[in-house]
Design an enzyme around this catalytic site. Structure first.
Site, mmCIF file in Angstrom:
data_model
loop_
_atom_site.group_PDB
_atom_site.id
_atom_site.type_symbol
_atom_site.label_atom_id
_atom_site.label_comp_id
_atom_site.label_asym_id
_atom_site.label_seq_id
_atom_site.Cartn_x
_atom_site.Cartn_y
_atom_site.Cartn_z
ATOM 1 N N HIS A 121 14.174 51.057 21.547
ATOM 2 C CA HIS A 121 13.255 51.027 22.693
ATOM 3 C C HIS A 121 13.311 49.611 23.282
ATOM 4 C CE1 HIS A 121 9.228 50.898 24.611
ATOM 5 N NE2 HIS A 121 9.226 52.208 24.562
ATOM 6 N N ASP A 198 10.477 49.042 13.651
ATOM 7 C CA ASP A 198 9.625 49.546 14.725
ATOM 8 C C ASP A 198 9.209 50.965 14.335
ATOM 9 O OD1 ASP A 198 8.647 50.869 16.924
ATOM 10 O OD2 ASP A 198 10.255 50.287 18.285
ATOM 11 N N GLN A 201 7.213 55.563 16.364
ATOM 12 C CA GLN A 201 7.370 57.031 16.354
ATOM 13 C C GLN A 201 7.381 57.597 14.943
ATOM 14 O OE1 GLN A 201 7.121 58.772 19.004
ATOM 15 N NE2 GLN A 201 7.498 57.259 20.613
ATOM 16 N N LYS A 224 -0.384 56.343 19.761
ATOM 17 C CA LYS A 224 0.550 57.448 19.499
ATOM 18 C C LYS A 224 0.141 58.236 18.260
ATOM 19 C CE LYS A 224 4.449 54.847 21.393
ATOM 20 N NZ LYS A 224 4.736 55.445 22.692
ATOM 21 N N CYS A 361 12.324 54.135 28.326
ATOM 22 C CA CYS A 361 12.365 52.726 27.889
ATOM 23 C C CYS A 361 13.540 52.494 26.950
ATOM 24 C CB CYS A 361 11.060 52.309 27.213
ATOM 25 S SG CYS A 361 9.648 52.383 28.295
HETATM 26 N N1 PLP Z 1 8.925 51.541 20.088
HETATM 27 C C1 PLP Z 1 9.062 52.861 20.235
HETATM 28 C C2 PLP Z 1 10.058 53.582 19.398
HETATM 29 C C3 PLP Z 1 8.277 53.549 21.161
HETATM 30 O O1 PLP Z 1 8.447 54.861 21.318
HETATM 31 C C4 PLP Z 1 7.345 52.823 21.922
HETATM 32 C C5 PLP Z 1 6.520 53.492 22.958
HETATM 33 O O2 PLP Z 1 6.934 54.401 23.634
HETATM 34 C C6 PLP Z 1 7.230 51.445 21.719
HETATM 35 C C7 PLP Z 1 8.032 50.837 20.799
HETATM 36 C C8 PLP Z 1 6.247 50.610 22.495
HETATM 37 O O3 PLP Z 1 4.948 50.931 22.136
HETATM 38 P P1 PLP Z 1 3.709 50.292 22.943
HETATM 39 O O4 PLP Z 1 3.978 50.568 24.386
HETATM 40 O O5 PLP Z 1 2.528 51.050 22.426
HETATM 41 O O6 PLP Z 1 3.672 48.850 22.620
#
Ligand code: PLP
Length: 406
Positions: A121, A198, A201, A224, A361
């Protein structure tokens, strides 16, 4: 798991959108919130609202107890050893930026390497690009197999004795790939690197133990996982966090302030400058209670059932391509031949079905997939096979509609 009972806890699901009952298939972007969470936030503002760690008055004590109680819930939820290792942040993005700007800037220089994957992401790409630019370190990518997985041989090939940081996602928000983060952590450590995972998900959908993974840092977002927006978590090993400098300075995070220098509070508060996200943390604590009452294993099993059914149903649609491996988490990214994903999503929306369309993203991954965008249906504990049937009917409508155009 009694899905009907689960759904009754989510008032938002009980509505019509564009004349049809809402089918919400965008939980990977943000999940819906159960009553328990909405009420916990409501009760805090109605009864306990006060700043934390400051006054000695009763409301201040109640707010502090609830805020710190939420930290203990997070600790237990991800199996960390101590609450000193749990830092509240705005979300995954802020958590990753904190590690890049604190650990990264202090420990990396020219000749060092940062290793990530093609499936990340943007939140787990750009902080490392910026770190590489500011330190002279090199950013390297672990390649993907054609099904959107990575192999440990490729991890061993890419991570070297020059690697200082490995940053990988636990579960892909586009491909649904579940990465072998425990094995990747072992390879990072053999090479003297630290690893950040990270988990945006992963944590909402499966049991995660940071102790078992043996990662150095783990980041995730409350919104999430049935919690509110604006709250997330950075887990870090105590020995590393102790040596790291804060990245935000001001109230709450200091011990003593002199005219020309200051000292910091102990962990975890030295990383929580300013009035913290009190209601958010309390809401996240309520979300953890909610998920734990149902059981993470039950949730994973339910999503597996839904995604397996969805895969079989989507395969019946001619001209529909799905992306990602056979064994996947509870989401499916797809495209319909000759139909732009935004058009697909607009037709579905007219039927009351919410899916995400765009680059998710993950522009480098879109490039690797050789598409500019895709549609994505992502499932959570409140989704049913009926939701999948509605999706399939909607997609057939999109095909009919645009089939006439092309
Ligand atoms: N990493 C992953 C795999 C994500 O799916 C997301 C959000 O869609 C993020 C990071 C970023 O999360 P946040 O926007 O809550 O900081």
């Amino acid at each position: 798991m009694d899905v009907k009972a689960v759904r009754s806890q989510f008032p938002i699901l009980d509505q019509n959108v564009n004349g049809s009952p809402l089918v919400y298939l965008d939980s990977a972007a943000t999940s819906q919130k159960p009553l328990q969470v909405i009420e916990a936030i409501n009760a805090y503002y109605r009864l306990d609202n006060s700043n934390v760690h400051r006054g000695v008055h009763t409301l201040g004590t109640r707010a502090t107890d609830k805020y710190e109680g939420a930290r203990e819930k997070v600790r237990g939820f991800i199996d960390a050893k101590t609450t000193e290792e749990i830092i509240f942040t705005r979300g995954t993005t802020t958590a990753i930026n904190t590690v890049a700007n604190s650990y990264g800037r202090a420990n990396l220089s020219e000749g060092d390497e940062i290793v990530i994957t093609y499936m990340e992401h943007h939140s787990n790409i750009i902080p490392w690009q910026q770190l590489a630019k500011s330190t002279g370190a090199t950013l390297k990518y672990i390649p993907l197999q054609s099904d959107g997985t990575i192999t440990l041989d490729d991890v061993r090939e890419t991570v070297t004795s020059h690697t200082k940081i490995v940053a990988v996602m636990h579960v892909s928000n586009v491909l649904g790939t579940v990465n072998p983060v425990k094995e990747i952590a072992a390879i990072a450590h053999e090479n003297g690197a630290v690893i950040l995972v990270d988990g945006a998900q992963a944590v909402p959908h499966m049991k995660v133990s940071v102790t078992d993974i043996n990662c150095d840092f783990y980041a995730f977002s409350g919104h999430k996982m049935c919690g509110p927006t604006g709250i997330g978590v950075l887990y870090g090993k105590k020995a590393l966090l102790e040596k790291m400098e804060p990245v935000e300075f001001g109230g709450e995070m200091i011990d003593f302030v002199n005219l020309y220098d200051s000292t910091w509070k102990d962990l975890p508060w030295k990383f929580e400058g300013g009035t913290p996200i009190i209601a958010g943390a309390i809401g996240l604590g309520a979300a953890i209670d909610f998920l734990e009452d149902i059981g993470l294993d039950e949730i994973t099993a339910h999503e597996n059932k839904i995604v397996t059914y969805a895969m079989a149903q989507l395969r019946t649609i001619d001209g529909l391509t799905t992306y990602g491996p056979k064994d996947r988490a509870g989401l499916i990214t797809f495209n319909l031949d000759d139909v732009h994903p935004h058009d697909t999503s607009t037709v579905l929306d007219a039927e009351g079905i919410a899916v995400r369309a765009g680059h998710h993203c993950a522009q480098p991954l879109m490039k690797w997939l050789e598409v500019t965008a895709t549609a994505r249906a992502s499932f959570y504990l409140y989704n049913t096979t009926d939701d999948v049937d509605r999706l399939v009917t909607g997609l057939n409508k999109a095909k009919e509609f645009f089939g006439d155009v092309f």
